[in-house]
Motif scaffolding. Structure first.
Motif, PDB file in Angstrom:
ATOM      1  N   SER A  92       0.830  -1.203   0.000  1.00 41.02           N
ATOM      2  CA  SER A  92       0.000   0.000   0.000  1.00 41.02           C
ATOM      3  C   SER A  92       0.861   1.249   0.000  1.00 41.02           C
ATOM      4  CB  SER A  92      -0.926   0.003   1.220  1.00 41.02           C
ATOM      5  OG  SER A  92      -1.782  -1.120   1.208  1.00 41.02           O
ATOM      6  N   TYR A  93       1.878   1.261   0.854  1.00 40.55           N
ATOM      7  CA  TYR A  93       2.770   2.414   0.894  1.00 40.55           C
ATOM      8  C   TYR A  93       3.558   2.540  -0.412  1.00 40.55           C
ATOM      9  CZ  TYR A  93       2.222   3.970   5.737  1.00 40.55           C
ATOM     10  OH  TYR A  93       1.742   4.496   6.901  1.00 40.55           O
ATOM     11  N   LEU A  96       1.158   4.049  -2.913  1.00 41.19           N
ATOM     12  CA  LEU A  96       0.971   5.462  -2.561  1.00 41.19           C
ATOM     13  C   LEU A  96       2.218   6.268  -2.918  1.00 41.19           C
ATOM     14  CD1 LEU A  96      -0.663   7.732  -1.251  1.00 41.19           C
ATOM     15  CD2 LEU A  96       0.274   7.035   0.966  1.00 41.19           C
ATOM     16  N   ILE A 159      -2.266   9.045   6.030  1.00 41.60           N
ATOM     17  CA  ILE A 159      -2.249   9.453   4.627  1.00 41.60           C
ATOM     18  C   ILE A 159      -2.413  10.967   4.506  1.00 41.60           C
ATOM     19  CG2 ILE A 159      -3.479   9.281   2.431  1.00 41.60           C
ATOM     20  CD1 ILE A 159      -4.163   6.399   3.175  1.00 41.60           C
TER      21      ILE A 159
END
Length: 300
Positions: A92-93, A96, A159
């Motif tokens: 996920s990071y 992102l 986030i």
């Protein structure tokens, strides 16, 4: 001899997580290459191996290096949350981070170097613009990595905090570009720095790259002074802006003094701006990055 080497026991689950994270990292790096081709609306294989577009290759190298830097912030050293959670967080990071890298490139294209079409310049094999683009992406990646290490967990608050600090950092990088443009125009009969990039002046690109990278390192120093609190986004935003500007100013002052001492007797404007001396520009870039690294290390 039996006591000469002592190895700590390795948890099989930790080893499995490590292998899985490396696999995810390689997958994301490969994905970056193909996403980059889509961004330029071209085939990356053709640009690299058939057209031999060195500018495209340098720019792509910056993107891959940038993503690699980001992934070092996504990989956590403690493996406390279990394999599933660790891998989800890293992926996920990583995704992102890729999104923020492209946002950073967009900001640099539209705000910082708005007078030239970087995409077209790279398509036209302008190595100077390729170097500048790679440096801007790596500078953005350095900041994103610091944010990944600064926030806690992968949640909406984290986030928002990352995006807020990212916006501040991009503002400072844009400000640095405006200052460098003013400085270049002052010593070059009001000529445009961006036009010089378009004309292929590599020495200027190296100097500018060093300034971007050193500024990004200075901005990350804010994470050493500010504690992350998910409920104080505005305070975080103001804190990153204030400390980012202060550390950038301190880094510039130290770098200026270091250049005067190390490059004593050399007219930097004449050598880099007029004679396009790549060697002197390389030393300038090394000084800028070296001072910024030492400054951030001392504060860490």
């Amino acid at each position: 001899m039996e006591y000469l080497f002592s190895f700590a026991p390795i948890d099989p689950e930790v080893l499995l997580i490590l292998v899985a994270e490396i696999a995810i990292a390689i997958f994301l790096l490969a994905l970056m290459r193909y996403c980059y081709g889509l961004f330029f609306a071209t085939n990356s294989t053709d640009e690299l191996a058939k057209v031999d577009n060195f500018a495209f290759g340098i720019s792509l190298a910056g993107s891959i290096a940038g993503l690699g830097i980001i992934l070092t912030g996504a990989i956590t050293p403690k493996y406390n949350a279990g394999m599933g959670s660790e891998l989800i967080n890293m992926f996920s990071y990583g995704v992102l981070g890729m999104i923020l890298l492209y946002l950073g490139r967009f900001v640099h294209d539209r705000w910082s170097l708005h007078l030239i079409d970087k995409r077209q310049q790279i398509a036209d094999k302008n190595i100077t613009v390729g170097i500048v683009d790679a440096a801007s992406v790596i500078a953005t990646a350095i900041i994103i990595r610091a944010m990944l290490l600064w926030v806690e967990g992968f949640n909406p608050s984290a986030i928002i905090a990352m995006i807020s600090a990212f916006a501040v950092a991009q503002t400072i990088l844009t400000l640095v570009t405006r200052i460098r443009e003013h400085h270049y125009a002052k010593y070059n009969q009001l000529d445009s720095l961006q036009d010089a990039f378009a004309d292929g002046q590599i020495a200027l690109a190296l100097r500018y790259s060093g300034q971007l990278l050193s500024t990004s390192l200075a901005v990350t120093s804010a994470s050493y002074f500010l504690d992350y609190h998910p409920d104080t986004i505005v305070q975080n935003l103001i804190g990153w802006l204030i400390f980012g500007l202060l550390m950038t100013l301190a880094m510039w002052m130290l770098t200026t003094m270091a250049k005067k001492l190390i490059l004593r007797g050399i007219n930097l404007e004449a050598e880099v701006d007029h004679q396009h001396n790549v060697g002197v520009a390389s030393v300038e870039m090394a000084i800028s990055i070296g001072i910024a690294l030492m400054l951030t290390t001392l504060l860490a």
